[in-house]
Design an enzyme around this catalytic site. Sequence first.
Site, PDB file in Angstrom:
ATOM      1  N   SER A 139       0.810  -1.223   0.000  1.00  0.00           N
ATOM      2  CA  SER A 139       0.000   0.000   0.000  1.00  0.00           C
ATOM      3  C   SER A 139       0.842   1.271   0.000  1.00  0.00           C
ATOM      4  O   SER A 139       0.388   2.319  -0.461  1.00  0.00           O
ATOM      5  CB  SER A 139      -0.934   0.012   1.211  1.00  0.00           C
ATOM      6  OG  SER A 139      -0.195  -0.147   2.417  1.00  0.00           O
ATOM      7  N   HIS A 191       0.236   5.061   6.903  1.00  0.00           N
ATOM      8  CA  HIS A 191       0.423   5.475   5.507  1.00  0.00           C
ATOM      9  C   HIS A 191       0.738   6.966   5.423  1.00  0.00           C
ATOM     10  O   HIS A 191      -0.020   7.787   5.965  1.00  0.00           O
ATOM     11  CB  HIS A 191      -0.828   5.157   4.689  1.00  0.00           C
ATOM     12  CG  HIS A 191      -1.137   3.695   4.639  1.00  0.00           C
ATOM     13  ND1 HIS A 191      -2.020   3.088   5.521  1.00  0.00           N
ATOM     14  CD2 HIS A 191      -0.663   2.713   3.826  1.00  0.00           C
ATOM     15  CE1 HIS A 191      -2.082   1.792   5.241  1.00  0.00           C
ATOM     16  NE2 HIS A 191      -1.266   1.540   4.224  1.00  0.00           N
ATOM     17  N   GLY A 232      -1.930  -4.226   0.982  1.00  0.00           N
ATOM     18  CA  GLY A 232      -2.030  -5.440   1.779  1.00  0.00           C
ATOM     19  C   GLY A 232      -1.100  -6.554   1.349  1.00  0.00           C
ATOM     20  O   GLY A 232      -1.057  -7.612   1.990  1.00  0.00           O
TER      21      GLY A 232
END
Length: 222
Positions: free
Chosen positions: A50, A200, A87
Amino acid sequence: MPSGYAVARRPVQWWLALVLMTFMQALQAQPAPKAAPAATTKTVLVMGDSLSAGYGLGPSEGWVPLTTAKITKEKPGWKVVNASISGETSAGGASRIGAQLQRLKPAVVVIELGANDGLRGLPLAQTRTNLEKMITASQTAGAKVLLLGMQMPPNLGRAYTEGFAGNFSALAKQYDTAFIPFFLQPIASDRANFQPDNLHPTAAVQPAIRDFVWPKLGPLLK
């Protein structure tokens, strides 16, 4: 007009016709010009999770599309294929690398995987084997490899975190790959650089990640 004028012109007309015919035959005998060889576009393949797929970001905001724009401007003849999946684990990457190499025939492969292995506490030996498979498959296919390392938070224990980081450095040394020990190093120390999940990076810091990767990636694009 005297009739002798028309008679006198005939030899000149025949001579001109003969010269024109000879010229046309000479043109037809010339070999057709060879077409210029088509430019060969080389490919950078990014295999990531990701962090490279751009989770929570717009289509052009992640470090990979930003790098693509930079390559388009500065390295003509190169393109980027982002095969990253949110993922993804190292096992997933290892299972997919063969088909990607066969289909794209990349000249450079960027491997940014392993973070999800660490977050799940997967065995270190398993992660190393998977990354090794990706590196060797890429090099066997004739591609240069850039390995982007990752680090785990200390709550996983010293033995695990040190072993996790050590996997990347050991593989980079063993297979002589281009290497960045900690992919998120320039932005990792500030919580404000991350989305609410604290995993993230935000859109605002993606250029910093691109610029951190570029000194290792750019020289591979020859």
